[in-house]
Enzyme design. Structure first.
Site, PDB file in Angstrom:
ATOM      1  N   SER A 107     -44.579 -34.119  29.871  1.00  0.00           N
ATOM      2  CA  SER A 107     -44.346 -34.784  31.153  1.00  0.00           C
ATOM      3  C   SER A 107     -43.073 -34.330  31.850  1.00  0.00           C
ATOM      4  CB  SER A 107     -44.303 -36.303  30.945  1.00  0.00           C
ATOM      5  OG  SER A 107     -45.580 -36.777  30.565  1.00  0.00           O
ATOM      6  N   GLU A 123       0.799  -1.215   0.000  1.00  0.00           N
ATOM      7  CA  GLU A 123       0.000   0.000   0.000  1.00  0.00           C
ATOM      8  C   GLU A 123       0.844   1.284   0.000  1.00  0.00           C
ATOM      9  OE1 GLU A 123      -3.422   0.512  -0.110  1.00  0.00           O
ATOM     10  OE2 GLU A 123      -3.546  -1.618  -0.625  1.00  0.00           O
TER      11      GLU A 123
END
Length: 648
Positions: free
Chosen positions: A341, A75
């Protein structure tokens, strides 16, 4: 010369004008980075990052030298030589752009890119470029080169919601930035040019080609040895895959839901240490997904959840669905479903607290409440049975009668006392679990049985610290206090232990451990549950479909028990077995002779559904007038077609 002077004056005026559009230099400051929330497992491993950036701030000293150099090489190779603006780079870019007849290369330095990210909009205009240059000069005056590079590495966007090199390393490679290889560093360095186009999880070929350019630049500048660059080229980086959809994200979502209760405001990175065990989280995820992948289609079960916690309420594993990538809805904490249950222990506890014991006898016979006539899962009736046998075999008639005996309101209050927070309908059917609850609160309520009678509030956050280690929150002692008498705890543990030895969860037994629990199946097989526990770990499993579509006979005693056993076998491995509180006093005597066995719930039904067998009572039950015969009957066969009734 005159023209040159006027050009210089004009340029100075232009710069002054655009500088006037910026805040005064003496008031200018680098804006704070949005805080990151790092969420850790109990052993310090990273579970997930939350926040706008996706990763914490890292110091340049933490990183391997080749990582920041990768960005400089590709860069801004003259980064350490220029003053924020690189005239050589600008001239080179202009020349190449004119030669190639188009915008082939930009002349922005890393400092200019940082200035744009910190202060300006993405607008591409001459005015913005001038402001960018002014701000770059200010940054170079205010900070050292390494400080500028560190700011850049923590602010630049890498795609996929990742801001900063730490977030990018975690997002693409599943590791912290300090551990990336040279090949991975090169891929990250090349990614910032075009994050969307070069993301390795979207366009791996392009990302690897760009990384090769970065490696060549690093080798040319002496940032990487030739031999190392060749190895990196031969073994290019590849993105890490997240197995199973990333279930730790369900934990992270829960943390974010409750974080405000403990730390309402913060403006810096924080680290949240949770109670979750990374190994158990992975084990629970695998147990759930493997079972659903193998049998989900056959049973028409699309989703599931698993919650596991210590008896003090500390969550050790939480899986909110089979694949987080496909669905972020957290079924473990948010989905309210009928427990069937699995709710009966609260009925039996209310009865025990009224003076009954595991050996109290009650009639298993037809019952009617108004127009409602609940039936057993098998449509068979056993006559006189003890409460321990009735709970182990999940007899609906006995549960309903007990609910009427103590009162539906007392049943609801008992469940709420143990930690059930969802609204409960205090009517006759509450005994069969028709009021909806979440897996998290149901497992939390069972903790009181495992720990000897203390109510708990499930929790996941252990500590919260700032990035520099300052403790901002630490969990202290907490809970609901004693909610069950120790004698009642012993009776309940003895009865629910029978579920493993002679009841609906026999195949879930783990040799050497005292275990207790309860299966549950809601009406029309819409929900299948199993919550079971040792004295050290309480775990619940729910299976069903998000839209409430009935499953194909998935019941609490088959798939949920299978998942539970797979998980708990691994979770308890290597631990010293511990007895359940108070159970020995009420343990059922075992006959010396091997008892006869009969088919499980529903006889023929049980065999076809994969339900475990039940141990027959040593003494045959007294016949009940009008009761159906025991064993495989025509009613059983009819039931296979009708599939009606409540409970498991």
């Amino acid at each position: 010369m005159v023209l040159g002077i006027w050009a210089a004056i004009g340029l100075a005026g232009l710069i002054a004008y655009h500088a006037s559009q910026l805040p005064p230099i003496d008031q200018l400051s680098v804006p704070k980075r949005p805080p990151n929330i790092a969420i850790l497992a109990s052993d310090g491993t990273l579970l997930a990052n939350r926040g706008e950036t996706g990763g914490r701030v890292v110091s340049i000293k933490e990183l391997p030298p080749y990582l920041p150099r990768a960005f400089v090489a590709i860069e801004d190779r003259r980064f350490y030589d220029h003053f924020g603006i690189d005239p050589v780079g600008v001239a080179r870019a202009v020349t190449q752009n004119l030669t190639r007849r188009g915008l082939a290369q930009g002349g922005s330095t890393l400092t200019q890119q940082l200035a744009k990210n910190l202060f300006l909009t993405p607008e591409r205009s001459a005015s913005r470029k001038i402001q960018e240059a002014i701000l770059a000069l200010w940054l170079e005056h205010k900070y050292t080169k390494d400080e500028i590079l560190e700011l850049y590495l923590n602010r630049v966007y890498f795609g996929a919601g990742a801001y900063g090199v730490e977030a990018a390393a975690q997002r693409y490679f599943g590791k912290p930035a300090k551990n990336v290889t040279l090949a991975e560093a090169a891929m990250l360095g090349g990614l910032v040019q075009a994050p969307s186009r070069l993301a390795p999880n979207r366009n791996l070929k392009a990302a690897q080609a760009r990384a090769a350019q970065v490696l060549a630049a690093m080798e040319e500048l002496g940032f990487a040895k030739s031999a190392d660059a060749k190895v990196a080229l031969a073994q290019p980086a590849r993105p890490a895959s997240t197995r199973g959809g990333g279930s730790p994200n369900y934990v992270a979502d829960l943390v974010m839901d409750v974080l405000d209760d403990f730390l309402p405001k913060f403006d810096e990175d924080i680290v949240v240490a949770t109670t979750v065990d990374a190994g158990l989280q992975s084990t629970g995820e695998k147990a759930l997904t493997d079972e659903l992948n193998a049998k989900g289609a056959r049973y028409n079960v699309g989703q599931g959840a698993l919650v596991s916690m210590r008896p003090d309420g500390a969550i050790r594993a939480l899986v909110g669905g089979r694949d987080y990538a496909q669905s972020q809805f957290n079924r473990a904490t948010t989905a309210k479903r009928q427990p069937g249950s699995a709710f009966k222990p609260f009925v039996y506890l209310a009865a025990v607290e009224k003076g009954l014991t595991p050996d109290t006898m009650r009639e298993d016979a037809p019952v009617r409440i108004g127009n409602w006539a609940p039936e057993n899962y098998s449509h068979n009736y056993r006559g006189a049975v003890s409460l321990r046998e009735a709970l182990a075999l999940s007899l609906n008639t006995v549960a309903v009668k007990l609910g009427q005996e103590v009162g539906p309101k007392a049943v609801a209050q008992t469940a709420q006392r143990l930690g059930i927070a969802s609204p409960l309908q205090a009517n006759g059917s509450i005994a069969l679990g028709t009021s909806e609850v979440t897996p998290l609160e149901l497992v939390g309520a069972y903790c009181a049985f495992a720990n000897g009678g203390t109510g708990v509030i499930p929790y996941v956050i252990a500590t919260i610290k700032s990035a520099n280690g300052k403790v901002l929150y630490k969990r202290g002692e907490g809970g609901l206090g004693r909610v069950i008498d120790p004698n009642a705890v012993g009776m309940m543990n003895a009865m629910m232990h029978e579920v493993f030895t002679a009841g609906t969860a026999r195949k879930g037994d783990i040799p050497g451990w005292e275990l207790a629990g309860k299966t549950g199946t809601s009406q029309d097989f819409r929900d299948a549950w199993f919550v079971g526990y040792s004295a050290t770990l309480v775990t619940g499993v729910w299976l069903g479909n998000d839209d409430g579509e009935p499953t194909k006979k998935a019941s609490g005693g088959n798939l949920p028990v299978d998942i539970w056993k797979t998980y708990m076998t691994a979770a308890l491995k290597g631990e010293k077995p511990v007895g359940l509180p108070g159970m020995n006093r009420w343990r059922a005597p075992r006959p010396e002779a091997q008892p006869e066995r009969e088919s499980g719930p529903g006889g023929l039904i049980g065999a076809l559904l994969g339900e475990p067998e039940h141990t027959a009572s040593a003494l045959p039950p007294r016949p009940v007038p009008g009761a159906r015969p025991r064993g495989p009957s025509q009613d059983d066969r009819n039931f296979l077609e009708k599939l009606f009734g409540i409970g498991d």
